[in-house]
Write a protein that holds these residues in place. Structure first.
Motif, PDB file in Angstrom:
ATOM      1  N   VAL A  38       0.836  -1.203   0.000  1.00  0.00           N
ATOM      2  CA  VAL A  38       0.000   0.000   0.000  1.00  0.00           C
ATOM      3  C   VAL A  38       0.872   1.255   0.000  1.00  0.00           C
ATOM      4  CG1 VAL A  38      -1.698   1.326   1.309  1.00  0.00           C
ATOM      5  CG2 VAL A  38      -1.933  -1.155   1.120  1.00  0.00           C
ATOM      6  N   GLY A  39       1.854   1.304   0.895  1.00  0.00           N
ATOM      7  CA  GLY A  39       2.733   2.476   0.962  1.00  0.00           C
ATOM      8  C   GLY A  39       3.572   2.642  -0.285  1.00  0.00           C
ATOM      9  N   GLY A  40       4.143   1.524  -0.763  1.00  0.00           N
ATOM     10  CA  GLY A  40       4.933   1.597  -1.984  1.00  0.00           C
ATOM     11  C   GLY A  40       4.099   2.003  -3.177  1.00  0.00           C
ATOM     12  N   GLY A  41       2.881   1.453  -3.268  1.00  0.00           N
ATOM     13  CA  GLY A  41       1.999   1.832  -4.368  1.00  0.00           C
ATOM     14  C   GLY A  41       1.633   3.296  -4.353  1.00  0.00           C
ATOM     15  N   ALA A  42       1.409   3.849  -3.156  1.00  0.00           N
ATOM     16  CA  ALA A  42       1.091   5.273  -3.045  1.00  0.00           C
ATOM     17  C   ALA A  42       2.259   6.134  -3.521  1.00  0.00           C
ATOM     18  CB  ALA A  42       0.729   5.617  -1.599  1.00  0.00           C
ATOM     19  N   LEU A  43       3.489   5.737  -3.140  1.00  0.00           N
ATOM     20  CA  LEU A  43       4.660   6.494  -3.587  1.00  0.00           C
ATOM     21  C   LEU A  43       4.839   6.393  -5.099  1.00  0.00           C
ATOM     22  CD1 LEU A  43       7.294   5.693  -0.798  1.00  0.00           C
ATOM     23  CD2 LEU A  43       6.205   7.893  -1.265  1.00  0.00           C
ATOM     24  N   VAL A  46       2.634   8.708  -6.975  1.00  0.00           N
ATOM     25  CA  VAL A  46       3.066  10.111  -6.909  1.00  0.00           C
ATOM     26  C   VAL A  46       4.347  10.329  -7.706  1.00  0.00           C
ATOM     27  CG1 VAL A  46       3.915  11.926  -5.368  1.00  0.00           C
ATOM     28  CG2 VAL A  46       1.951  10.519  -4.686  1.00  0.00           C
ATOM     29  N   ALA A  47       5.323   9.409  -7.519  1.00  0.00           N
ATOM     30  CA  ALA A  47       6.671   9.631  -8.056  1.00  0.00           C
ATOM     31  C   ALA A  47       6.871   9.081  -9.457  1.00  0.00           C
ATOM     32  CB  ALA A  47       7.703   9.021  -7.112  1.00  0.00           C
ATOM     33  N   GLY A  48       6.065   8.091  -9.857  1.00  0.00           N
ATOM     34  CA  GLY A  48       6.200   7.545 -11.200  1.00  0.00           C
ATOM     35  C   GLY A  48       7.344   6.549 -11.311  1.00  0.00           C
ATOM     36  N   TRP A  49       7.993   6.556 -12.477  1.00  0.00           N
ATOM     37  CA  TRP A  49       9.008   5.556 -12.789  1.00  0.00           C
ATOM     38  C   TRP A  49      10.392   6.007 -12.348  1.00  0.00           C
ATOM     39  CZ3 TRP A  49       7.308   0.962 -14.527  1.00  0.00           C
ATOM     40  CH2 TRP A  49       6.023   0.924 -15.081  1.00  0.00           C
ATOM     41  N   PRO A  50      11.236   5.065 -11.914  1.00  0.00           N
ATOM     42  CA  PRO A  50      12.629   5.417 -11.607  1.00  0.00           C
ATOM     43  C   PRO A  50      13.456   5.539 -12.875  1.00  0.00           C
ATOM     44  CG  PRO A  50      12.299   3.081 -11.289  1.00  0.00           C
ATOM     45  CD  PRO A  50      10.949   3.652 -11.669  1.00  0.00           C
ATOM     46  N   ALA A  51      14.674   6.000 -12.720  1.00  0.00           N
ATOM     47  CA  ALA A  51      15.597   6.040 -13.860  1.00  0.00           C
ATOM     48  C   ALA A  51      15.903   4.617 -14.306  1.00  0.00           C
ATOM     49  CB  ALA A  51      16.880   6.757 -13.451  1.00  0.00           C
ATOM     50  N   PRO A  52      16.111   4.377 -15.597  1.00  0.00           N
ATOM     51  CA  PRO A  52      16.388   3.011 -16.080  1.00  0.00           C
ATOM     52  C   PRO A  52      17.545   2.338 -15.352  1.00  0.00           C
ATOM     53  CG  PRO A  52      15.963   4.472 -17.923  1.00  0.00           C
ATOM     54  CD  PRO A  52      16.024   5.351 -16.708  1.00  0.00           C
ATOM     55  N   GLY A  53      18.567   3.106 -15.026  1.00  0.00           N
ATOM     56  CA  GLY A  53      19.728   2.525 -14.347  1.00  0.00           C
ATOM     57  C   GLY A  53      19.462   2.093 -12.927  1.00  0.00           C
ATOM     58  N   ALA A  54      18.329   2.509 -12.355  1.00  0.00           N
ATOM     59  CA  ALA A  54      18.008   2.138 -10.977  1.00  0.00           C
ATOM     60  C   ALA A  54      17.354   0.764 -10.868  1.00  0.00           C
ATOM     61  CB  ALA A  54      17.091   3.195 -10.348  1.00  0.00           C
ATOM     62  N   LEU A 168      12.100   9.033  -4.342  1.00  0.00           N
ATOM     63  CA  LEU A 168      10.761   8.553  -4.002  1.00  0.00           C
ATOM     64  C   LEU A 168      10.329   7.403  -4.909  1.00  0.00           C
ATOM     65  CD1 LEU A 168       8.741  11.794  -3.135  1.00  0.00           C
ATOM     66  CD2 LEU A 168       9.724  10.097  -1.582  1.00  0.00           C
ATOM     67  N   ALA A 169      10.689   7.475  -6.182  1.00  0.00           N
ATOM     68  CA  ALA A 169      10.362   6.384  -7.095  1.00  0.00           C
ATOM     69  C   ALA A 169      11.117   5.120  -6.708  1.00  0.00           C
ATOM     70  CB  ALA A 169      10.685   6.783  -8.532  1.00  0.00           C
ATOM     71  N   TYR A 170      12.388   5.267  -6.340  1.00  0.00           N
ATOM     72  CA  TYR A 170      13.194   4.123  -5.904  1.00  0.00           C
ATOM     73  C   TYR A 170      12.560   3.462  -4.684  1.00  0.00           C
ATOM     74  CZ  TYR A 170      17.294   1.341  -4.637  1.00  0.00           C
ATOM     75  OH  TYR A 170      18.141   0.300  -4.338  1.00  0.00           O
ATOM     76  N   ILE A 171      12.213   4.277  -3.682  1.00  0.00           N
ATOM     77  CA  ILE A 171      11.611   3.737  -2.459  1.00  0.00           C
ATOM     78  C   ILE A 171      10.295   3.039  -2.776  1.00  0.00           C
ATOM     79  CG2 ILE A 171      10.589   4.359  -0.232  1.00  0.00           C
ATOM     80  CD1 ILE A 171      12.576   6.700  -0.102  1.00  0.00           C
TER      81      ILE A 171
END
Length: 275
Positions: A38-43, A46-54, A168-171
């Protein structure tokens, strides 16, 4: 940053004491996983996709966290909280310190090295305050040490991964990916007995999960500074908070040896804060 990581350590001790106190720990850990989803989905929303290298680091961290949660659950089922928790947390900074030098090529200053060693020594002393473990305790000790090694693994992975960002996307994606494993295991293992167990354990499990997510998010933010070993050592001061929680709220004896070991950890924290 020091104050934020110490706050995260306090939160970490709190969620672990909640998790250990849940009667059906598998269901409790399953609900912690639900909070992660739930928490990860909420982030993520909001934050969207991480950088490809992450992505390799996010996936690697999620897998390591799943293994960590399974081993932590086994540690709590095999042994006492006062033994398993400090041993798992005390193992990690001893591994993270050399790894941060080798992986991140960030040499430790004399103050940082002394602080890391002091914190680690104090944490190990907390484990041994009640004497050397007996043969019957070896499975619990092995599970706790293995837990500590996985803590070190995901700490190093995240120490590199958070720099790929955005944070935030990474988390969000890391928690979202790791979250479903423990709930799925609880469903498979408990079957039709899951519903009555949820009535008793859902609230503390979700509370522990929310606290866990907040605590590690603070740690990941702190790791963006690149100070991997000091952050890892400061984070594991949660063991001192755990001992204090046990003494104040669970009426567990602190004793002179545990108090002295806690003082060594505090000295290490002070060294790191002045580094």
């Amino acid at each position: 940053m020091i104050a934020a990581v110490l706050a995260a350590a306090l939160l970490h001790a709190a969620w672990n004491s909640i998790a250990h106190g849940i009667g059906d720990r598998l269901v409790g850990f399953g609900m912690i996983g639900v909070a992660d989803v739930v928490g990860g989905g909420a982030l993520v929303a909001v934050a969207g996709w991480p950088a490809p290298g992450a992505w390799p680091y996010i996936v690697g961290s999620a897998v390591a966290h799943i293994g960590y949660n399974l081993l932590l659950l086994a540690s709590y089922q095999l042994g006492e909280f006062s033994q398993a928790y400090p041993l798992a947390r005390g193992t990690a900074p001893l591994v993270v310190a050399p790894a941060s030098v080798l992986v991140l090529h960030k040499p430790l200053t004399a103050h940082e090295l002394a602080g890391v060693l002091a914190v680690s020594a104090g944490l190990v002393a907390l484990v041994l305050a009640g004497g050397l473990p007996g043969r019957e305790e070896l499975p619990a000790v092995a599970a706790a040490v293995a837990t500590g090694l996985l803590i070190a693994l995901y700490t190093v992975i995240d120490g590199v991964g958070v720099t790929r960002g955005p944070l935030l996307a990474y988390i969000g994606w890391m928690f979202l990916l790791q979250g479903p494993a423990l709930p799925a295991l609880a469903v498979l293992r408990r079957g039709r007995h899951l519903t009555p167990a949820l009535r008793r354990h859902a609230l503390p499990g979700l509370t522990g999960g929310a606290i866990s997510l907040a605590a590690y998010s603070i740690v990941l933010w702190a790791q963006t500074s690149g100070a991997l070993a000091p952050v890892a050592a400061l984070r594991e001061s949660s063991i001192v908070f755990g001992a204090l929680i046990g003494a104040l709220f669970l009426h567990e004896p602190l004793g002179h040896r545990r108090a002295a070991a806690a003082a060594v950890v505090l000295a290490g924290v002070l060294l790191l804060s002045t580094a």
